[in-house]
Design an enzyme around this catalytic site. Structure first.
Site, PDB file in Angstrom:
ATOM      1  N   GLU A   1       8.503  -9.805  -4.451  1.00  0.00           N
ATOM      2  CA  GLU A   1       9.506 -10.275  -3.264  1.00  0.00           C
ATOM      3  C   GLU A   1      10.379  -9.581  -2.733  1.00  0.00           C
ATOM      4  O   GLU A   1      10.628  -9.320  -1.598  1.00  0.00           O
ATOM      5  CB  GLU A   1       9.342 -12.036  -3.352  1.00  0.00           C
ATOM      6  CG  GLU A   1       8.167 -12.883  -3.583  1.00  0.00           C
ATOM      7  CD  GLU A   1       7.483 -12.949  -4.894  1.00  0.00           C
ATOM      8  OE1 GLU A   1       8.024 -12.146  -5.599  1.00  0.00           O
ATOM      9  OE2 GLU A   1       6.914 -13.971  -4.836  1.00  0.00           O
TER      10      GLU A   1
ATOM     11  N   GLY B   1       3.077 -14.898  -4.927  1.00  0.00           N
ATOM     12  CA  GLY B   1       2.310 -16.213  -4.958  1.00  0.00           C
ATOM     13  C   GLY B   1       1.238 -16.350  -5.900  1.00  0.00           C
ATOM     14  O   GLY B   1       0.839 -17.140  -6.516  1.00  0.00           O
TER      15      GLY B   1
ATOM     16  N   GLU C   1       2.795 -16.851  -9.412  1.00  0.00           N
ATOM     17  CA  GLU C   1       3.194 -18.173  -9.216  1.00  0.00           C
ATOM     18  C   GLU C   1       1.914 -19.053  -9.522  1.00  0.00           C
ATOM     19  O   GLU C   1       1.978 -19.888 -10.225  1.00  0.00           O
ATOM     20  CB  GLU C   1       3.981 -18.475  -7.880  1.00  0.00           C
ATOM     21  CG  GLU C   1       5.065 -17.738  -7.825  1.00  0.00           C
ATOM     22  CD  GLU C   1       5.877 -17.817  -6.511  1.00  0.00           C
ATOM     23  OE1 GLU C   1       5.080 -17.602  -5.500  1.00  0.00           O
ATOM     24  OE2 GLU C   1       7.026 -18.165  -6.410  1.00  0.00           O
TER      25      GLU C   1
ATOM     26  N   ALA D   1       1.475 -14.589  -1.205  1.00  0.00           N
ATOM     27  CA  ALA D   1       1.240 -14.915   0.192  1.00  0.00           C
ATOM     28  C   ALA D   1       0.802 -14.026   1.092  1.00  0.00           C
ATOM     29  O   ALA D   1       0.972 -12.863   0.879  1.00  0.00           O
ATOM     30  CB  ALA D   1       2.917 -15.671   0.572  1.00  0.00           C
TER      31      ALA D   1
HETATM   32  N1  T1G Z   1      -0.522 -10.184   2.765  1.00  0.00           N
HETATM   33  C1  T1G Z   1      -1.196  -9.708   3.825  1.00  0.00           C
HETATM   34  N2  T1G Z   1      -1.631  -8.470   3.619  1.00  0.00           N
HETATM   35  C2  T1G Z   1      -1.448  -8.021   2.676  1.00  0.00           C
HETATM   36  C3  T1G Z   1      -0.868  -8.276   1.605  1.00  0.00           C
HETATM   37  C4  T1G Z   1      -0.382  -9.576   1.490  1.00  0.00           C
HETATM   38  N3  T1G Z   1       0.188 -10.097   0.547  1.00  0.00           N
HETATM   39  N4  T1G Z   1      -1.035  -7.373   0.439  1.00  0.00           N
HETATM   40  C5  T1G Z   1      -1.794  -6.398   1.081  1.00  0.00           C
HETATM   41  N5  T1G Z   1      -2.148  -6.456   2.258  1.00  0.00           N
HETATM   42  C6  T1G Z   1      -3.040  -5.927   3.052  1.00  0.00           C
HETATM   43  C7  T1G Z   1      -2.466  -4.489   3.543  1.00  0.00           C
HETATM   44  O1  T1G Z   1      -1.624  -4.790   4.732  1.00  0.00           O
HETATM   45  C8  T1G Z   1      -3.597  -3.779   3.705  1.00  0.00           C
HETATM   46  O2  T1G Z   1      -4.167  -4.095   5.118  1.00  0.00           O
HETATM   47  C9  T1G Z   1      -4.760  -4.152   2.916  1.00  0.00           C
HETATM   48  O3  T1G Z   1      -4.296  -5.443   2.438  1.00  0.00           O
HETATM   49  C10 T1G Z   1      -4.974  -3.391   1.604  1.00  0.00           C
HETATM   50  O4  T1G Z   1      -3.379  -3.087   0.899  1.00  0.00           O
HETATM   51  C11 T1G Z   1       5.141 -17.465  -1.989  1.00  0.00           C
HETATM   52  C12 T1G Z   1       6.491 -15.637  -0.601  1.00  0.00           C
HETATM   53  C13 T1G Z   1      -1.768  -5.932  -3.220  1.00  0.00           C
HETATM   54  C14 T1G Z   1      -0.844  -3.691  -4.685  1.00  0.00           C
HETATM   55  O5  T1G Z   1       4.334  -8.258  -2.132  1.00  0.00           O
HETATM   56  O6  T1G Z   1       1.715  -4.564  -2.970  1.00  0.00           O
HETATM   57  O7  T1G Z   1       3.905 -14.310  -2.457  1.00  0.00           O
HETATM   58  O8  T1G Z   1      -3.805  -1.676   6.273  1.00  0.00           O
HETATM   59  O9  T1G Z   1      -3.544  -0.672   1.577  1.00  0.00           O
HETATM   60  O10 T1G Z   1      -2.800   0.366  -2.259  1.00  0.00           O
HETATM   61  O11 T1G Z   1       6.676 -16.356  -3.662  1.00  0.00           O
HETATM   62  O12 T1G Z   1      -0.978  -4.173  -0.899  1.00  0.00           O
HETATM   63  O13 T1G Z   1      -6.078  -2.310   5.288  1.00  0.00           O
HETATM   64  O14 T1G Z   1      -4.869  -3.432   7.314  1.00  0.00           O
HETATM   65  O15 T1G Z   1      -1.657  -1.804   0.101  1.00  0.00           O
HETATM   66  O16 T1G Z   1      -4.490  -1.059  -2.914  1.00  0.00           O
HETATM   67  C15 T1G Z   1       4.000 -10.848  -2.525  1.00  0.00           C
HETATM   68  C16 T1G Z   1       2.078  -6.609  -1.221  1.00  0.00           C
HETATM   69  C17 T1G Z   1       4.020 -11.557  -1.251  1.00  0.00           C
HETATM   70  C18 T1G Z   1       1.998  -7.738  -2.556  1.00  0.00           C
HETATM   71  C19 T1G Z   1      -2.573  -3.499  -2.850  1.00  0.00           C
HETATM   72  N6  T1G Z   1       3.046  -9.897  -2.678  1.00  0.00           N
HETATM   73  N7  T1G Z   1       1.014  -5.732  -1.563  1.00  0.00           N
HETATM   74  O17 T1G Z   1      -2.344  -1.969  -2.752  1.00  0.00           O
HETATM   75  O18 T1G Z   1      -4.067  -1.471  -0.696  1.00  0.00           O
HETATM   76  S1  T1G Z   1       5.301 -12.546  -0.945  1.00  0.00           S
HETATM   77  C20 T1G Z   1       3.333  -8.698  -2.345  1.00  0.00           C
HETATM   78  C21 T1G Z   1       0.884  -4.881  -2.179  1.00  0.00           C
HETATM   79  C22 T1G Z   1       4.895 -14.015  -1.826  1.00  0.00           C
HETATM   80  C23 T1G Z   1       5.408 -16.162  -2.865  1.00  0.00           C
HETATM   81  C24 T1G Z   1       5.943 -15.207  -1.872  1.00  0.00           C
HETATM   82  C25 T1G Z   1      -0.464  -4.036  -2.209  1.00  0.00           C
HETATM   83  C26 T1G Z   1      -1.240  -4.098  -3.292  1.00  0.00           C
HETATM   84  P1  T1G Z   1      -4.827  -2.833   5.974  1.00  0.00           P
HETATM   85  P2  T1G Z   1      -3.042  -1.598   0.416  1.00  0.00           P
HETATM   86  P3  T1G Z   1      -3.447  -1.048  -2.211  1.00  0.00           P
END
Ligand code: T1G
Ligand code: NAD
Length: 708
Positions: free
Chosen positions: A130, A107, A110, A63
């Site tokens: 999450e 997500g 999922e 998400a």
């Molecule tokens: N949403 C918005 N922005 C995101 C994002 C996300 N999920 N993931 C990364 N970014 C942005 C980040 O802020 C950065 O921005 C850029 O992308 C590159 O990221 C319904 C509720 C995917 C392994 O927890 O673990 O799904 O700083 O620098 O080292 O059940 O980002 O360039 O402006 O980290 O290559 C669950 C979180 C969400 C994954 C990539 N997902 N992200 O790592 O690059 S909750 C997560 C990461 C959800 C559902 C629920 C890592 C990455 P900027 P980066 P990276």
């Protein structure tokens, strides 16, 4: 169709491509786009099945975290909710194959599990991370994952948040087939195979459940592990509850419970704090005054001077990242000792299963020991980690300046000395920078990057980039005594000692802060690091202290009688052979005597007061650090304390925590402390200003100051 999702045909297969760079998050528009594509698939008589694939470097990373604020406020994320979309995919009459590269996270996984099949490249990773954001999967992850991977795997993945490589995911049943070579082509040919088969629905899978007895044991163990390893966090327990519901309720009822728990977690302070930390860790890489396009220097080789506690660890950090490193010592005996420590350290990692022997052998080959600076001539960066002392540092930097190639970065690991003075011993101060690693250097994630008056922005950009390669979080800080972390920590430790001198027991002080969430209490940390370290520094700087200001006495007195902490078997605590800390009545007795000699009255002190005194001491000094521009944003301080000092991430860091308490309240309490304990507690002007204006530290923009 939205431009975030593309629908094309490849023969009789539809290819649905998600294109929302950089990580294909499910931002508003993406679920709608996929829903439209699924509709089109089912009305498109020319195709029999579909592949869903991510454009760019990844499948779907979850998400859109930036939207969570709106969700909390009850705002719609888009017109199609993710759970709705997933049901539509699963109910599609034509099979949908999810093709995964990069990550399928949150997500994203999922979404993948709602498809009828999943294929992945071997390098891909899947996970439900999450809980690291203080929430739980919110789109059926806790219900579909156990149906694919079994209860034990699902509960571990949802409650720990760790990522699973596709090579394991295929064994667990999460992925149906690994594709080597081109993913799109492989996915298309897989889809061809299954196009005419009945599409299996994950939600209808049977046979995955263990017996109630087996399940009860799995959930009990998961809860125990969460309470220990994720102490203080609520989301892991909610995730376990949701997966447990999958074993007891229907799919629909389980999904409803998951939703309820998800919304509760989303509304919690913990999730707000952890999301602040998520963005903060990325924000610190953006340094005001160092534009994104600043040219970083390529680092192919490194050198480290000094193979003691820190130098040895730093050499391992380079080697672990695959960067060859020369390690220099003053004499053969010290070099042998340093190398023996490195080997012992690696052997420990192998026995704990962290590294394989082959990995370690490769890394050891990258470390080249020497007694001669000649080997430094080729290094792109040198990190100096010799004894702490200005004269020695100047001498070493003078030599490095003569021997290192032009353009090489000269970095010092000093924890207390003035970087500008060190830089002045060279003819290239713009290439001199502080790289303050934390002990043990190969474990701790924090790297304070100390910007001297003349350090160039290219050098800052290079070290920031390097820190990521080394697996560290680099935070740029300004040059002052103790920089950000140790400068603030000094105030925290000072209060912990004052509290003991005022009548709190050593155990009570440590316990109160441990219960607050700190990884260890401050006094136990002192014993671990060695009480003599601070003692020596205090003696050196004693001449700078203003007379009449209360100084802690008990720590120094303990050193005077040889109690240096764990290394001498006794400090604030006594230590048994297993290095177990045992409260020592002798210390209580001694401290009482010293306090009485110093005229410090004894009283009962509550756990709340212990926490307030120690944590607000951090906050007050943090405000000064911000005022002076030593840290450019409050979140930088938060990231430093979480990654270098064991501050609980779920409280968001000291400055975020103060915001959540309310700065007015913090300020009033600090004023009381000032009244009770004197000038040392004078509120920082910035804190006063924010409190009076009803503002937050988080609202301060990035500031150009000494750090930038
Ligand atoms: N949403 C918005 N922005 C995101 C994002 C996300 N999920 N993931 C990364 N970014 C942005 C980040 O802020 C950065 O921005 C850029 O992308 C590159 O990221 C319904 C509720 C995917 C392994 O927890 O673990 O799904 O700083 O620098 O080292 O059940 O980002 O360039 O402006 O980290 O290559 C669950 C979180 C969400 C994954 C990539 N997902 N992200 O790592 O690059 S909750 C997560 C990461 C959800 C559902 C629920 C890592 C990455 P900027 P980066 P990276
Ligand atoms: P240490 O005493 O363990 O190691 C210092 C090493 O430097 C010794 O092995 C010594 O033989 C070697 N040395 C001295 N002169 C040398 C020279 N001219 N060339 C090569 N080697 C030389 O000290 P340490 O704890 O590793 O600290 C090193 C630096 O890191 C200090 O500046 C210290 O302030 C800083 N630091 C220490 C910690 C910590 O927790 N120990 C944390 C952060 C920063």
């Amino acid at each position: 169709m939205s431009d975030l999702v593309e629908y094309t045909r490849e023969g009789s297969i539809a290819v649905i491509t998600i294109n929302n760079p950089p990580v294909n998050a499910l931002s508003p528009g993406v679920p709608e786009g996929i829903a439209q594509a699924i509709e089109r698939l089912n009305s498109d008589s020319a195709v029999q099945a579909a592949v869903v694939i991510g454009a760019g470097r990844t499948f779907v990373s979850g998400a859109d975290i930036k939207e969570f604020g709106k969700m909390r406020a009850g705002g719609a994320q888009g017109t199609t909710s993710l759970p709705d979309l997933l049901n539509r995919i699963e109910n599609s009459a034509k099979p949908v194959v999810m093709a995964i590269h990069g990550n399928a996270l949150g997500g994203g996984l999922e979404l993948a599990m709602a498809g009828h099949y999943r294929v992945a490249v071997p390098e891909a990773k899947v996970g439900q991370p999450e809980v690291k954001l203080g929430i739980i999967p919110g789109a059926h992850g806790t219900q579909r994952l156990p149906r694919l991977a079994g209860v034990a795997k699902a509960v571990a993945m949802c409650s720990e948040g760790s990522l699973v490589p596709a090579t394991d995911a295929v064994k667990f049943g999460i992925v149906d087939r690994l594709i080597t070579g081109d993913l799109r082509a492989g996915a298309l040919s897989f889809t061809q195979e299954v196009a005419n088969q009945r599409s299996p629905k994950t939600s209808e899978r049977t046979g995955w459940q263990g017996t109630p007895g087996e399940n009860a044991a799995v959930f009990a163990a998961a809860r125990e592990s969460a309470r220990k390893k994720q102490r203080g966090m609520t989301a892991p327990l909610a995730a376990i509850e949701a997966v447990e519901a999958a074993t007891k309720l229907s799919f629909e009822e389980g999904c409803r419970l998951e939703r309820k728990l998800f919304m509760e977690c989303l509304a919690s302070q913990q999730s707000k704090a952890l999301i602040h930390v998520f963005f903060g860790e990325r924000e610190v890489a953006k340094v005001p005054g160092v534009p994104r396009e600043t040219q970083a220097v390529a680092i192919h080789s490194a050198a480290v001077a000094g193979a003691g506690t820190m130098g040895g660890g730093i050499a391992m950090v380079f080697a672990n990242a695959g960067i060859p490193v020369v390690l220099k010592e003053a004499d053969q005996a010290a070099l042998d000792r340093g190398l023996a420590n490195i080997r012992k350290n690696y052997a420990g990692s192998v026995s704990r299963g962290r590294f394989t022997q082959e990995f370690v052998d490769e890394r050891l080959k990258l470390i080249r020991p020497t007694l001669d600076y000649g080997a430094f001539a080729d290094a792109d960066i040198v990190v100096e980690a010799v004894f702490e002392g200005m004269e020695l540092k100047k001498q070493v930097f003078g030599e490095l300046d003569r021997l290192c190639k032009p353009g090489a970065i000269l970095a010092s690991n000093t924890s207390t000395l003035n970087i500008n003075e060190i830089a002045a011993a060279t003819s290239r101060p713009e290439f001199v920078v502080g790289t303050h690693f934390f002990s043990p250097a190969n474990v701790m994630r924090l790297l304070e990057i100390v910007r001297g008056k003349r350090t160039s922005k290219e050098v800052i950009a290079t070290v920031l980039q390097l820190s990521k390669r080394l697996g560290k979080i680099g935070v740029v800080v300004g040059n002052c005594r103790g920089f950000v972390g140790n400068r603030m920590f000094h105030h925290y430790v000072r209060e912990s000692v004052f509290l003991v001198e005022e009548g709190a027991s050593v155990r009570a002080v440590d316990q109160a802060l441990f219960d607050f969430g700190m990884a260890m209490g401050p006094l136990a940390v002192g014993d671990l690091a060695g009480l003599d370290v601070g003692w020596r520094i205090r003696k050196e700087y004693r001449h700078l202290e203003r007379p009449g200001i209360r100084q802690p006495i008990a720590g120094d007195r303990l050193c005077e009688i040889g109690r240096f902490g764990q290394k001498t078997g006794a400090g604030w605590y006594r230590y048994d052979e297993k290095r177990q800390a045992i409260p020592d009545p002798e210390v209580a007795e001694l401290v009482r005597r010293w306090a009485s000699e110093a005229g410090i009255p004894q009283r009962e002190i509550s756990a709340d007061e212990i926490v307030e005194r120690c944590i607000y001491a951090l906050v007050n000094e943090g405000a000064r650090v911000l005022e002076e521009g030593i840290a450019s944003r409050a979140v930088n301080i938060d990231i430093i304390f979480i990654n270098g000092y064991g501050f609980p991430a779920w409280r968001g860091g000291p400055m975020w925590y103060a915001d959540t308490v309310g700065l007015k309240k913090v300020y009033e309490r600090i004023r009381q402390f000032a009244w009770q304990h004197g000038e040392i507690w004078q509120p920082a002007p910035l804190l006063k200003e924010l409190a009076e204006q009803g503002k937050l530290f988080a609202e301060l923009g990035a500031k150009l100051g000494a750090a930038v």
